[in-house]
Design a protein around this motif. Structure first.
Motif, PDB file in Angstrom:
ATOM      1  N   UNK A 161      82.144  15.219  65.566  1.00  0.00           N
ATOM      2  CA  UNK A 161      81.630  13.855  65.752  1.00  0.00           C
ATOM      3  C   UNK A 161      81.804  13.384  67.198  1.00  0.00           C
ATOM      4  N   UNK A 162      82.907  13.747  67.823  1.00  0.00           N
ATOM      5  CA  UNK A 162      83.112  13.384  69.226  1.00  0.00           C
ATOM      6  C   UNK A 162      82.089  14.081  70.113  1.00  0.00           C
ATOM      7  N   UNK A 163      81.785  15.323  69.788  1.00  0.00           N
ATOM      8  CA  UNK A 163      80.778  16.072  70.533  1.00  0.00           C
ATOM      9  C   UNK A 163      79.417  15.395  70.401  1.00  0.00           C
ATOM     10  N   UNK A 164      79.048  15.036  69.173  1.00  0.00           N
ATOM     11  CA  UNK A 164      77.758  14.387  68.945  1.00  0.00           C
ATOM     12  C   UNK A 164      77.689  13.021  69.625  1.00  0.00           C
ATOM     13  N   UNK A 165      78.797  12.305  69.660  1.00  0.00           N
ATOM     14  CA  UNK A 165      78.819  11.001  70.337  1.00  0.00           C
ATOM     15  C   UNK A 165      78.533  11.174  71.825  1.00  0.00           C
ATOM     16  N   UNK A 166      79.068  12.240  72.419  1.00  0.00           N
ATOM     17  CA  UNK A 166      78.805  12.472  73.836  1.00  0.00           C
ATOM     18  C   UNK A 166      77.348  12.841  74.062  1.00  0.00           C
ATOM     19  N   UNK A 167      76.749  13.566  73.127  1.00  0.00           N
ATOM     20  CA  UNK A 167      75.338  13.932  73.255  1.00  0.00           C
ATOM     21  C   UNK A 167      74.432  12.712  73.102  1.00  0.00           C
ATOM     22  N   UNK A 168      74.846  11.756  72.282  1.00  0.00           N
ATOM     23  CA  UNK A 168      74.058  10.540  72.098  1.00  0.00           C
ATOM     24  C   UNK A 168      73.998   9.721  73.374  1.00  0.00           C
TER      25      UNK A 168
END
Length: 314
Positions: free
Chosen positions: A21-28
């Protein structure tokens, strides 16, 4: 209907927990996020980490596998689900800087002779990781398996003498952040599925260089990387797969004699050394994990002794 993505980001997840989820937040939050297609391939996670994933500017694609197919095969699945001209294979234990994808993609596309680029990886303490490696030679692989690098008799695999602060061509970039041209990935027929985990990035970079393309480190593309964020959950299998994949790499690129030499060195040097260190630390649990890894490697020997090139060899 959205325009075609200019970058596909493939994330292979296995019990990634909050890291994913932290990875996806950075991609967003990256620049031009709406032009980035994120594809998550879940390898039969049991922790619910692939459930109810957060929304992204461009709808996320999720592929669920009924079993753990390994890193390379899952990457191939994710790549096949997209059609962008560039593909980024990204670990779920990373968080990218807002401009990291743009900087890396610009560097990849600026020169048609560049086939693969990697980012500057920063560890949780803010230090730049020495993550790029030299092209593995047969003697280098054997020497490091015999722990001769610790005595200064063989150069280390990673380029630890270089601060990674500038752009340059390297032998290998780490699979935690590996961006490749889609047309090159297709020519190379993707990752070699024989590498369940570990050394598949070295194999892909070696084949890209053999095909005439450069592998480059891009210092301006920054990603924070935890390191072993999910594989640390299975210590015995981690050691087994590392040794197994190293032997597969040696056989594929340096011949059967190299594979046999690494098998002997693994049992005669690596396993005893790791066992001795575990006992010196008075850690019977760690010693048991080493012995379990050795047993797994012994069981895999029939398929390793004859390791050699596959259809994915250039």
């Amino acid at each position: 209907m959205m325009d075609r993505a200019h970058l596909d980001v493939v994330i292979v997840n296995w019990n990634g927990g909050a890291l994913l989820r932290a990875c996806l937040a950075s991609l967003a939050a990256v620049e031009e996020a709406a032009a980035v297609q994120v594809i998550v391939v879940d390898n039969a996670s049991q922790d619910g980490s692939a459930d109810d994933l957060p929304a992204l500017p461009r709808p996320l694609r999720l592929i669920r596998n009924a079993e753990n197919l390994g890193f390379g095969r899952a990457c191939d699945q994710g790549a096949a689900a997209g059609d962008a001209p560039a593909i980024l294979f990204l670990n779920p234990d990373t968080q990218v800087a807002p401009d990291a994808l743009r900087v890396a993609r610009d560097a990849l596309m600026a020169d048609p002779r560049t086939g693969i680029v990697g980012a500057r990886l920063v560890d949780p303490d803010g230090r730049t990781a020495r993550s790029c490696a030299r092209a593995p030679t047969g003697l280098g692989l054997l020497g490091r398996t015999l722990a001769l690098d610790r005595l200064g008799l063989v150069r280390p695999h990673f380029l630890v003498e270089w601060d990674h602060a500038d752009d340059r061509a390297v032998g290998q970039v780490m699979g935690a952040f590996l961006m490749i041209r889609r047309d090159l990935f297709a020519v190379l027929d993707g990752f070699d599925p024989r590498f369940f985990v570990y050394w598949e990035d070295a194999d892909l970079c070696t084949r890209a260089r053999a095909a005439g393309f450069a592998v480059r480190h891009v210092a301006g593309a920054v990603a924070h990387h935890v390191g072993q964020g999910t594989t640390r959950q299975a210590r015995a299998r981690r050691l087994f797969y590392f040794l197994r994949s190293q032997i597969l790499y040696a056989g594929k690129h340096h011949g059967r004699a190299a594979a046999l030499a690494l098998i002997a060195a693994s049992f005669c040097a690596q396993v005893p050394l790791r066992l001795a260190l575990a006992l010196a630390r008075r850690s019977p649990g760690e010693a048991a994990e080493v012995l379990r890894a050795a047993a797994l490697l012994a069981a895999a020997l029939p398929g390793l002794a004859g390791a050699g090139p596959s259809r994915r060899a250039p």
